[in-house]
Design a protein around this motif. Structure first.
Motif, mmCIF file in Angstrom:
data_model
loop_
_atom_site.group_PDB
_atom_site.id
_atom_site.type_symbol
_atom_site.label_atom_id
_atom_site.label_comp_id
_atom_site.label_asym_id
_atom_site.label_seq_id
_atom_site.Cartn_x
_atom_site.Cartn_y
_atom_site.Cartn_z
ATOM 1 N N ALA B 11 -21.172 28.739 -23.628
ATOM 2 C CA ALA B 11 -20.730 28.965 -22.245
ATOM 3 C C ALA B 11 -20.245 27.675 -21.574
ATOM 4 O O ALA B 11 -19.313 27.698 -20.772
ATOM 5 C CB ALA B 11 -21.862 29.584 -21.423
ATOM 6 N N ALA B 12 -20.847 26.548 -21.909
ATOM 7 C CA ALA B 12 -20.465 25.274 -21.271
ATOM 8 C C ALA B 12 -19.186 24.709 -21.871
ATOM 9 O O ALA B 12 -18.566 23.830 -21.291
ATOM 10 C CB ALA B 12 -21.584 24.259 -21.414
ATOM 11 N N GLN B 13 -18.783 25.205 -23.035
ATOM 12 C CA GLN B 13 -17.653 24.684 -23.794
ATOM 13 C C GLN B 13 -17.875 23.218 -24.196
ATOM 14 O O GLN B 13 -18.856 22.614 -23.807
ATOM 15 C CB GLN B 13 -16.330 24.844 -23.024
ATOM 16 C CG GLN B 13 -16.027 26.297 -22.638
ATOM 17 C CD GLN B 13 -14.767 26.460 -21.793
ATOM 18 O OE1 GLN B 13 -13.804 25.728 -21.907
ATOM 19 N NE2 GLN B 13 -14.779 27.464 -20.931
ATOM 20 N N PRO B 15 -15.401 19.634 -24.282
ATOM 21 C CA PRO B 15 -16.473 18.860 -23.666
ATOM 22 C C PRO B 15 -17.129 19.598 -22.507
ATOM 23 O O PRO B 15 -16.473 20.345 -21.792
ATOM 24 C CB PRO B 15 -15.734 17.613 -23.154
ATOM 25 C CG PRO B 15 -14.338 18.073 -22.883
ATOM 26 C CD PRO B 15 -14.062 19.120 -23.922
ATOM 27 N N VAL B 16 -18.429 19.337 -22.328
ATOM 28 C CA VAL B 16 -19.142 19.816 -21.151
ATOM 29 C C VAL B 16 -18.685 18.973 -19.958
ATOM 30 O O VAL B 16 -18.505 17.757 -20.089
ATOM 31 C CB VAL B 16 -20.665 19.662 -21.373
ATOM 32 C CG1 VAL B 16 -21.443 19.982 -20.104
ATOM 33 C CG2 VAL B 16 -21.121 20.546 -22.530
ATOM 34 N N TYR B 17 -18.487 19.614 -18.825
ATOM 35 C CA TYR B 17 -18.049 18.916 -17.611
ATOM 36 C C TYR B 17 -19.005 17.768 -17.279
ATOM 37 O O TYR B 17 -20.219 17.968 -17.189
ATOM 38 C CB TYR B 17 -17.999 19.918 -16.451
ATOM 39 C CG TYR B 17 -17.509 19.343 -15.141
ATOM 40 C CD1 TYR B 17 -16.220 18.803 -15.041
ATOM 41 C CD2 TYR B 17 -18.306 19.341 -14.004
ATOM 42 C CE1 TYR B 17 -15.760 18.284 -13.844
ATOM 43 C CE2 TYR B 17 -17.851 18.832 -12.798
ATOM 44 C CZ TYR B 17 -16.573 18.298 -12.729
ATOM 45 O OH TYR B 17 -16.120 17.789 -11.538
ATOM 46 N N ASN B 18 -18.454 16.570 -17.192
ATOM 47 C CA ASN B 18 -19.214 15.381 -16.770
ATOM 48 C C ASN B 18 -20.296 14.979 -17.774
ATOM 49 O O ASN B 18 -21.324 14.425 -17.392
ATOM 50 C CB ASN B 18 -19.845 15.619 -15.383
ATOM 51 C CG ASN B 18 -20.365 14.336 -14.749
ATOM 52 O OD1 ASN B 18 -19.847 13.262 -15.026
ATOM 53 N ND2 ASN B 18 -21.376 14.448 -13.905
ATOM 54 N N ARG B 34 -12.065 20.011 -29.170
ATOM 55 C CA ARG B 34 -12.483 20.818 -28.023
ATOM 56 C C ARG B 34 -12.914 22.206 -28.494
ATOM 57 O O ARG B 34 -12.416 22.706 -29.511
ATOM 58 C CB ARG B 34 -11.321 20.969 -27.024
ATOM 59 C CG ARG B 34 -10.927 19.661 -26.358
ATOM 60 C CD ARG B 34 -9.709 19.844 -25.473
ATOM 61 N NE ARG B 34 -10.074 20.496 -24.233
ATOM 62 C CZ ARG B 34 -10.276 19.859 -23.073
ATOM 63 N NH1 ARG B 34 -10.116 18.562 -23.000
ATOM 64 N NH2 ARG B 34 -10.614 20.520 -21.996
ATOM 65 N N THR B 56 -8.988 32.040 -20.326
ATOM 66 C CA THR B 56 -8.436 32.374 -19.008
ATOM 67 C C THR B 56 -6.909 32.354 -18.992
ATOM 68 O O THR B 56 -6.315 32.536 -17.937
ATOM 69 C CB THR B 56 -8.996 31.418 -17.937
ATOM 70 O OG1 THR B 56 -8.724 30.080 -18.330
ATOM 71 C CG2 THR B 56 -10.493 31.627 -17.773
ATOM 72 N N HIS B 223 -22.540 21.498 -27.395
ATOM 73 C CA HIS B 223 -22.302 20.063 -27.648
ATOM 74 C C HIS B 223 -23.481 19.385 -28.336
ATOM 75 O O HIS B 223 -23.294 18.446 -29.112
ATOM 76 C CB HIS B 223 -21.909 19.327 -26.356
ATOM 77 C CG HIS B 223 -22.973 19.234 -25.317
ATOM 78 N ND1 HIS B 223 -23.062 18.177 -24.432
ATOM 79 C CD2 HIS B 223 -24.010 20.067 -25.024
ATOM 80 C CE1 HIS B 223 -24.102 18.378 -23.642
ATOM 81 N NE2 HIS B 223 -24.676 19.499 -23.966
#
Lengths: 252, 252
Positions: B11-13, B15-18, B34, B56, B223
């Motif tokens: 769900a976080a994909q 890279p994870v944001y930040n 990715r 999306t 990740h």
């Protein structure tokens, strides 16, 4: 204050999937005519706030630390879907200020990740952010919805979508200030019937007549309205503009 | 049959944001590392079906007419969020076959647009699509979830995510066939505790031991698992591979 329109489309966006109308054909051929999920960025000094989060590439557009938070107008999918992914990030919590809506969207309240939905705004509530003041203004829509009036250095920007007309209380509040810029929902071309949930051009122009802003920009535009505009030519009143993705309004 | 992994992330994909872990840094630097929302495309003759709809940009990837429909494994956001926009398209209805889940996701059932959610699959149900047979197999997850066994010309591909372990009935069904390819949930590196909702590597390898497929591919990778793999080197059993976005498996 600087306002950047990030998206100016309605829920279907432009081009609409599998649509061959002239507006959708134009948007497929020339990307500047595309309209993404309706959203904007307001900047004032050190403050940088997203208005609605329907863009699905927020993680790429806004590296951590580049936003102070998010103002949600409401919790319909096209205004909030970008949070479904952003929430799973790392680090500081990102405030999401929005209307009092017990549902929110999907499981965002239940699994907020880095998002902080704790501050729900009352109609008329005023938020102080550095040199900028933000007033939450109720709108008329199928879900609890707020518009926002941004005030700084004697300048005033109102962002008013999604809405069909405006509540009398909101008109009264807005008329207390000289309005330098009004960004307003206008999803449909002129309709013979009173539209539902969103303004058509008639109702949008009527609303702007009440507010008498210096400058007006229409947003949340559907492909039917774009088609109508392509046929009608630009016969809008002089102070009324059509919004486009990535347009910037510098109000100083 | 041809299976293309469109997304192999959790769900976080990735890279994870930040996030600055080594796996996320690598994915930021080199886009082939990715991992997008977990989903795939299965093709057999004239049949072309999406498995999960979390991407999306489905409207751009799949012009109208290029898909026969969608198999949903379940209705968590990262597996279905792409439908929030796609539904507002024009033209023929697109069948979305999925598990019996009264909730679905957000307001998709209430406002389906061009999507047809009417066919909910019973566990064990068999669907005939041209020369391909598809068997719906219950999985173990926090929402009603189905895996799918695709059979054509004596070849068998099983797509099994999201799941933690497998129900005995599903193992029994799968063992009735020689399995040419199994794509399996493996979200976490080896954990000391029994994982929740998703397989860790221990449980994934144990499951594959039961099934004895010719070839195995791990997907829905987080990740932390990518970090572990970067440290551990490739010490996976010979028939087990790590899935990557856009990998294609041609099973003839």
């Amino acid at each position: 204050m600087k306002l950047r329109l990030l998206g100016t489309g309605n829920a279907a966006q432009v081009p609409v999937y599998n649509c061959d109308c002239t507006a959708c054909q134009r948007a497929k051929a020339i990307t500047t005519y595309r309209r993404g999920p309706c959203s904007a960025l307001i900047e004032c000094g050190e403050q940088r706030w997203l208005i609605d989060s329907g863009l699905t590439d927020l993680a790429e557009r806004f590296p951590a630390g580049s936003l102070n938070g998010i103002f949600q107008t409401h919790y319909h999918a096209d205004h909030v879907q970008g949070l479904l992914h952003l929430r799973w990030g790392k680090g500081n919590r990102l405030p999401v200020l929005g209307p009092q809506d017990n549902e929110g969207f999907a499981d965002l309240y239940r699994h907020p990740g880095i998002l902080d939905f704790s501050r729900q705004l009352k109609p008329g509530e005023i938020i102080e952010l550095g040199d900028m003041q933000v007033v939450a203004l109720p709108l008329i829509h199928s879900k609890p919805t707020l518009g926002y009036l941004f005030c700084a250095q004697g300048k005033h920007i109102a962002y008013l979508t999604d809405t069909v007309g405006l509540p009398a209380s909101t008109i009264t509040k807005l008329k207390q200030h000289p309005l330098d810029l009004v960004v307003l929902d206008c999803s449909f071309p002129p309709c013979s019937d009173t539209p539902r949930n969103h303004n058509d051009l008639n109702l949008a122009l009527e609303t702007l007549d009440h507010l008498q802003p210096q400058r007006s920009v229409l947003t949340h535009i559907g492909h039917d309205f774009d088609c109508w505009l392509m046929q009608a030519g630009n016969n809008l009143p002089e102070h009324v503009e059509i919004g486009w993705d990535n347009s910037v309004y510098d109000i100083n």
